[in-house]
Motif scaffolding. Structure first.
Motif, PDB file in Angstrom:
ATOM      1  N   ASN A  36     -53.885  14.155 -54.022  1.00 31.32           N
ATOM      2  CA  ASN A  36     -54.174  13.322 -55.179  1.00 31.32           C
ATOM      3  C   ASN A  36     -55.681  13.243 -55.379  1.00 31.32           C
ATOM      4  N   ASN A  37     -56.115  13.426 -56.622  1.00 27.57           N
ATOM      5  CA  ASN A  37     -57.533  13.280 -56.981  1.00 27.57           C
ATOM      6  C   ASN A  37     -58.467  14.128 -56.129  1.00 27.57           C
ATOM      7  N   GLY A  38     -57.980  15.274 -55.652  1.00 28.21           N
ATOM      8  CA  GLY A  38     -58.836  16.069 -54.787  1.00 28.21           C
ATOM      9  C   GLY A  38     -58.429  17.521 -54.670  1.00 28.21           C
ATOM     10  N   SER A  39     -58.675  18.051 -53.506  1.00 28.20           N
ATOM     11  CA  SER A  39     -58.584  19.482 -53.234  1.00 28.20           C
ATOM     12  C   SER A  39     -57.167  19.966 -52.955  1.00 28.20           C
ATOM     13  N   LEU A  40     -57.075  21.290 -52.781  1.00 31.11           N
ATOM     14  CA  LEU A  40     -55.882  21.923 -52.240  1.00 31.11           C
ATOM     15  C   LEU A  40     -56.173  22.177 -50.767  1.00 31.11           C
ATOM     16  N   LYS A  41     -55.396  21.577 -49.878  1.00 32.64           N
ATOM     17  CA  LYS A  41     -55.585  21.778 -48.449  1.00 32.64           C
ATOM     18  C   LYS A  41     -54.671  22.911 -48.007  1.00 32.64           C
ATOM     19  N   VAL A  42     -55.255  23.945 -47.408  1.00 36.90           N
ATOM     20  CA  VAL A  42     -54.510  25.109 -46.951  1.00 36.90           C
ATOM     21  C   VAL A  42     -54.511  25.105 -45.429  1.00 36.90           C
ATOM     22  N   THR A  43     -53.317  25.195 -44.832  1.00 37.72           N
ATOM     23  CA  THR A  43     -53.197  25.241 -43.380  1.00 37.72           C
ATOM     24  C   THR A  43     -52.286  26.391 -42.994  1.00 37.72           C
ATOM     25  N   GLY A  44     -52.498  26.916 -41.803  1.00 35.41           N
ATOM     26  CA  GLY A  44     -51.638  27.974 -41.292  1.00 35.41           C
ATOM     27  C   GLY A  44     -52.372  29.282 -41.119  1.00 35.41           C
ATOM     28  N   ASP A  45     -51.618  30.370 -41.238  1.00 41.31           N
ATOM     29  CA  ASP A  45     -52.157  31.714 -41.071  1.00 41.31           C
ATOM     30  C   ASP A  45     -52.356  32.316 -42.457  1.00 41.31           C
ATOM     31  N   PHE A  46     -53.599  32.476 -42.886  1.00 41.65           N
ATOM     32  CA  PHE A  46     -53.889  32.943 -44.240  1.00 41.65           C
ATOM     33  C   PHE A  46     -55.227  33.659 -44.265  1.00 41.65           C
ATOM     34  N   GLU A  47     -55.455  34.391 -45.331  1.00 43.18           N
ATOM     35  CA  GLU A  47     -56.779  34.916 -45.624  1.00 43.18           C
ATOM     36  C   GLU A  47     -57.032  34.701 -47.097  1.00 43.18           C
ATOM     37  N   ILE A  48     -58.304  34.623 -47.467  1.00 44.86           N
ATOM     38  CA  ILE A  48     -58.697  34.437 -48.855  1.00 44.86           C
ATOM     39  C   ILE A  48     -59.552  35.628 -49.248  1.00 44.86           C
ATOM     40  N   VAL A  49     -59.221  36.222 -50.399  1.00 43.36           N
ATOM     41  CA  VAL A  49     -59.964  37.378 -50.886  1.00 43.36           C
ATOM     42  C   VAL A  49     -60.501  37.095 -52.280  1.00 43.36           C
ATOM     43  N   ASP A  50     -61.622  37.749 -52.635  1.00 45.57           N
ATOM     44  CA  ASP A  50     -62.164  37.627 -53.987  1.00 45.57           C
ATOM     45  C   ASP A  50     -61.457  38.623 -54.903  1.00 45.57           C
ATOM     46  N   LYS A  51     -61.855  38.670 -56.170  1.00 45.76           N
ATOM     47  CA  LYS A  51     -61.166  39.519 -57.141  1.00 45.76           C
ATOM     48  C   LYS A  51     -61.272  41.003 -56.826  1.00 45.76           C
ATOM     49  N   GLU A  52     -62.257  41.380 -56.012  1.00 45.76           N
ATOM     50  CA  GLU A  52     -62.438  42.775 -55.608  1.00 45.76           C
ATOM     51  C   GLU A  52     -61.678  43.104 -54.320  1.00 45.76           C
ATOM     52  N   GLY A  53     -61.035  42.088 -53.728  1.00 45.73           N
ATOM     53  CA  GLY A  53     -60.298  42.295 -52.481  1.00 45.73           C
ATOM     54  C   GLY A  53     -61.116  42.080 -51.225  1.00 45.73           C
ATOM     55  N   ASN A  54     -62.374  41.637 -51.372  1.00 50.11           N
ATOM     56  CA  ASN A  54     -63.216  41.348 -50.214  1.00 50.11           C
ATOM     57  C   ASN A  54     -62.755  40.057 -49.556  1.00 50.11           C
ATOM     58  N   VAL A  55     -62.627  40.089 -48.247  1.00 50.45           N
ATOM     59  CA  VAL A  55     -62.122  38.940 -47.491  1.00 50.45           C
ATOM     60  C   VAL A  55     -63.261  37.976 -47.169  1.00 50.45           C
ATOM     61  N   TYR A  56     -63.038  36.675 -47.452  1.00 53.96           N
ATOM     62  CA  TYR A  56     -63.995  35.637 -47.054  1.00 53.96           C
ATOM     63  C   TYR A  56     -63.964  35.484 -45.539  1.00 53.96           C
ATOM     64  N   ASP A  57     -65.132  35.334 -44.920  1.00 56.04           N
ATOM     65  CA  ASP A  57     -65.221  35.090 -43.486  1.00 56.04           C
ATOM     66  C   ASP A  57     -64.991  33.600 -43.247  1.00 56.04           C
ATOM     67  N   LEU A  58     -63.818  33.267 -42.766  1.00 58.05           N
ATOM     68  CA  LEU A  58     -63.463  31.866 -42.536  1.00 58.05           C
ATOM     69  C   LEU A  58     -63.732  31.426 -41.104  1.00 58.05           C
ATOM     70  N   ALA A  59     -64.365  32.298 -40.314  1.00 57.09           N
ATOM     71  CA  ALA A  59     -64.771  31.982 -38.944  1.00 57.09           C
ATOM     72  C   ALA A  59     -63.617  31.427 -38.107  1.00 57.09           C
ATOM     73  N   GLY A  60     -62.430  31.988 -38.276  1.00 53.61           N
ATOM     74  CA  GLY A  60     -61.285  31.591 -37.464  1.00 53.61           C
ATOM     75  C   GLY A  60     -60.614  30.297 -37.871  1.00 53.61           C
ATOM     76  N   ARG A  61     -61.027  29.707 -38.983  1.00 50.38           N
ATOM     77  CA  ARG A  61     -60.421  28.432 -39.410  1.00 50.38           C
ATOM     78  C   ARG A  61     -58.949  28.637 -39.783  1.00 50.38           C
ATOM     79  N   ASP A  62     -58.132  27.632 -39.469  1.00 45.03           N
ATOM     80  CA  ASP A  62     -56.744  27.648 -39.917  1.00 45.03           C
ATOM     81  C   ASP A  62     -56.451  26.455 -40.825  1.00 45.03           C
ATOM     82  N   VAL A  63     -57.514  25.750 -41.242  1.00 38.17           N
ATOM     83  CA  VAL A  63     -57.430  24.666 -42.228  1.00 38.17           C
ATOM     84  C   VAL A  63     -58.676  24.744 -43.102  1.00 38.17           C
TER      85      VAL A  63
END
Length: 73
Positions: free
Chosen positions: A10-37
């Motif tokens: 509510n009134n805020g962010s999308l919290k992502v937890t678990g095993d995931f990766e985030i990529v930009d529109k070119e398919g480059n993977v963001y370095d999340l430094a091992g975060r799972d949240v």
């Protein structure tokens, strides 16, 4: 592999937890430094997009309520 969950706060962010990766529109993977949240910006005010930096406080309102989508045609 753990289940990935996206929680719409509510009134805020999308919290992502678990095993995931985030990529930009070119398919480059963001370095999340091992975060799972992480939290993703929904308000557009973050200076660290796509990640939430808390800029939404007192500037963004949305009550998160789950509902069913209509069937695909």
């Amino acid at each position: 592999m753990s289940k990935t969950t996206l929680k719409v706060n509510n009134n805020g962010s999308l919290k992502v937890t678990g095993d995931f990766e985030i990529v930009d529109k070119e398919g480059n993977v963001y370095d999340l430094a091992g975060r799972d949240v992480i939290s993703l910006c929904r308000c557009g005010l973050s200076q660290n997009k796509p990640f939430c930096d808390g800029a939404h406080r007192n500037h963004f309102e949305h009550e998160a309520v789950a509902f069913a989508l209509p069937p695909k045609k």
